[in-house]
Design a protein around this motif. Structure first.
Motif, short mmCIF file in Angstrom:
data_model
loop_
_atom_site.label_atom_id
_atom_site.label_comp_id
_atom_site.label_asym_id
_atom_site.label_seq_id
_atom_site.Cartn_x
_atom_site.Cartn_y
_atom_site.Cartn_z
N ALA A 102 10.81 16.68 -32.19
CA ALA A 102 11.93 17.32 -31.49
C ALA A 102 11.47 18.30 -30.43
O ALA A 102 12.24 18.63 -29.52
N HIS A 103 10.24 18.79 -30.53
CA HIS A 103 9.77 19.80 -29.59
C HIS A 103 8.52 19.37 -28.81
O HIS A 103 8.12 20.06 -27.88
N ALA A 104 7.90 18.26 -29.18
CA ALA A 104 6.69 17.83 -28.49
C ALA A 104 7.02 17.32 -27.09
O ALA A 104 8.10 16.77 -26.84
N ALA A 105 6.09 17.56 -26.16
CA ALA A 105 6.22 16.99 -24.81
C ALA A 105 5.77 15.54 -24.88
O ALA A 105 4.59 15.26 -25.07
N VAL A 106 6.70 14.62 -24.77
CA VAL A 106 6.41 13.20 -24.94
C VAL A 106 6.86 12.43 -23.71
O VAL A 106 7.72 12.89 -22.94
N ALA A 107 6.28 11.25 -23.55
CA ALA A 107 6.71 10.31 -22.52
C ALA A 107 7.10 9.01 -23.22
O ALA A 107 6.28 8.40 -23.90
N VAL A 108 8.35 8.63 -23.07
CA VAL A 108 8.89 7.44 -23.73
C VAL A 108 9.22 6.40 -22.66
O VAL A 108 9.81 6.73 -21.62
N LEU A 109 8.83 5.15 -22.90
CA LEU A 109 9.21 4.04 -22.04
C LEU A 109 10.22 3.20 -22.80
O LEU A 109 9.89 2.56 -23.80
N LEU A 110 11.48 3.20 -22.34
CA LEU A 110 12.54 2.45 -22.99
C LEU A 110 12.65 1.10 -22.29
O LEU A 110 13.01 1.01 -21.11
N ARG A 123 19.54 8.54 -20.53
CA ARG A 123 20.15 9.75 -19.95
C ARG A 123 20.73 10.63 -21.04
O ARG A 123 20.58 11.86 -21.02
N HIS A 124 21.42 10.02 -22.03
CA HIS A 124 22.01 10.81 -23.11
C HIS A 124 20.92 11.47 -23.95
O HIS A 124 21.03 12.64 -24.34
N TRP A 125 19.85 10.73 -24.23
CA TRP A 125 18.74 11.27 -25.02
C TRP A 125 18.12 12.47 -24.31
O TRP A 125 17.85 13.51 -24.92
N ALA A 126 17.92 12.34 -22.98
CA ALA A 126 17.34 13.45 -22.21
C ALA A 126 18.30 14.64 -22.16
O ALA A 126 17.86 15.80 -22.21
N ASP A 127 19.59 14.38 -22.08
CA ASP A 127 20.59 15.45 -21.99
C ASP A 127 20.67 16.28 -23.27
O ASP A 127 20.98 17.47 -23.22
N THR A 128 20.42 15.65 -24.42
CA THR A 128 20.71 16.31 -25.70
C THR A 128 19.46 16.79 -26.43
O THR A 128 19.59 17.32 -27.55
N ARG A 129 18.27 16.66 -25.85
CA ARG A 129 17.08 17.16 -26.52
C ARG A 129 17.04 18.68 -26.47
O ARG A 129 17.61 19.31 -25.57
N ARG A 130 16.30 19.26 -27.42
CA ARG A 130 16.21 20.73 -27.48
C ARG A 130 15.09 21.28 -26.61
O ARG A 130 14.88 22.49 -26.57
N VAL A 131 14.35 20.42 -25.94
CA VAL A 131 13.29 20.86 -25.03
C VAL A 131 13.56 20.23 -23.67
O VAL A 131 14.28 19.23 -23.56
N ALA A 270 20.97 6.98 -29.38
CA ALA A 270 20.05 8.08 -29.03
C ALA A 270 19.49 8.73 -30.29
O ALA A 270 18.30 9.12 -30.31
N ARG A 271 20.31 8.84 -31.34
CA ARG A 271 19.78 9.40 -32.59
C ARG A 271 18.76 8.46 -33.23
O ARG A 271 17.74 8.91 -33.76
N LEU A 272 19.02 7.16 -33.16
CA LEU A 272 18.03 6.19 -33.65
C LEU A 272 16.74 6.28 -32.83
O LEU A 272 15.64 6.16 -33.37
N LEU A 273 16.89 6.50 -31.55
CA LEU A 273 15.71 6.65 -30.69
C LEU A 273 14.89 7.87 -31.10
O LEU A 273 13.65 7.82 -31.10
N ASP A 274 15.56 8.96 -31.47
CA ASP A 274 14.86 10.14 -31.98
C ASP A 274 13.99 9.79 -33.19
O ASP A 274 12.83 10.21 -33.28
N ARG A 279 8.51 8.52 -35.53
CA ARG A 279 7.58 7.61 -36.21
C ARG A 279 6.46 7.16 -35.29
O ARG A 279 5.31 6.99 -35.71
N SER A 280 6.76 6.97 -34.00
CA SER A 280 5.74 6.54 -33.05
C SER A 280 4.68 7.61 -32.82
O SER A 280 3.51 7.31 -32.60
N ILE A 281 5.11 8.87 -32.85
CA ILE A 281 4.14 9.96 -32.70
C ILE A 281 3.25 10.03 -33.94
O ILE A 281 2.02 10.19 -33.84
N ALA A 282 3.86 9.89 -35.13
CA ALA A 282 3.08 9.97 -36.35
C ALA A 282 2.16 8.78 -36.51
O ALA A 282 1.03 8.89 -36.99
#
Length: 287
Positions: A102-110, A123-131, A270-274, A279-282
């Motif tokens: 939720a707080h890591a600086a990540v780059a996602v390719l959708l 766009r919705h995912w980017a709008d609603t993140r906490r960072v 967008a929540r599923l994407l979160d 999981r992809s980071i881990a």
């Protein structure tokens, strides 16, 4: 006077006091001027400091042959430009077993076919993140070209491929630039599994191995319905949409995470994407 590297400056035009004749001629014949007076006339004095402010110390000249200081890091204002190295996966903070998605600086390719909802979800995912998070749409960047734009409705050719590669490089640089300043980003593109050179391989080359590719792949009837609501050059023929969707099925079995959002609205997807990003980071996918 010398450069910082020790190379002497070229001599100024005309004789230099103390090097050559002891007297410098005055414009009027027969009236020589002592060297110190000549220097006084041609070397203006520095302005005194404003009241209440101490005078700045004179700059110290580096000794002959001293190494020069390294140039400052390249920046635009206070924004650091990205380093030359590709982006790596986010590292966990000290004492943590894994980075906080939720707080890591990540780059996602959708990734997904036309009509999958990539742009809306990204766009919705980017709008609603906490960072701070940026959305970079390859289609938007491609449409920066106005005159001479390679319209996707005209088919794939050398002209459209050249503009696609240019747009992807531009998106990759932008992603690295955002990440260098602690801003996450999500990119969206219709990457085909059977075109690795202009697909994932190119994205990895321009962004880096830290890029997290995730596939958004609803059913064919869903993408046909969504494509029918599109306008302009974003709307493709039903035949082209079906062909693209069929090629995207090659992502099954690739090892990349896949989200079937056939029955989900944008916020739910967008929540599923979160969850998938966490999981992809881990456990980063192999690609």
């Amino acid at each position: 006077m010398q450069h910082a590297g020790g190379t002497p400056l070229p001599p100024p035009h005309g004789p230099v006091p103390g090097h050559g004749a002891a007297m410098t001629p005055h414009p009027g014949p027969g009236h020589p001027i002592p060297p110190h007076q000549h220097q006084h006339q041609h070397q203006p004095q520095a302005a005194p400091p404003a009241p209440g402010w101490p005078a700045p110390p004179p700059p110290a000249a580096p000794p002959h042959g001293a190494p020069t200081a390294p140039p400052p890091a390249e920046a635009t204002g206070h924004i650091q430009l990205p380093p030359g190295a590709p982006v790596a996966l986010p590292s966990p903070p000290a004492g943590a077993s894994a980075p906080d998605a939720a707080h890591a600086a990540v780059a996602v390719l959708l990734i997904g076919p036309a009509g999958a909802g990539k742009t809306s979800v990204a766009r919705h995912w980017a709008d609603t993140r906490r960072v701070p998070t940026a959305h970079i749409s390859l289609d938007d960047v491609r449409e920066w070209v106005r005159s001479g734009f390679a319209d996707p409705r005209s088919g794939w050719n050398d002209h459209s491929e050249a503009q696609y590669r240019l747009a992807r490089r531009t998106c990759g640089f932008a992603a690295r630039n955002f990440l260098a300043n602690g801003i996450s980003c999500i990119l969206d593109d219709a990457v085909f599994p059977d075109r690795p050179v202009i697909g994932l391989g190119g994205w990895k080359r321009h962004v880096g191995p830290g890029l997290l590719p995730i596939v958004l792949l609803p059913g064919l009837e869903i993408v046909l319905e969504r494509n029918a609501r599109r306008t302009g050059n974003r709307r493709l023929s039903d035949e082209e949409v079906a062909r693209i969707h069929g090629r995207m099925a090659g992502w099954y079995g690739s090892g990349l995470p896949i989200i079937d959002n056939s029955a989900h609205d944008v916020p739910t997807t967008a929540r599923l994407l979160d969850d998938v990003v966490a999981r992809s980071i881990a456990s980063p996918p192999s690609w």
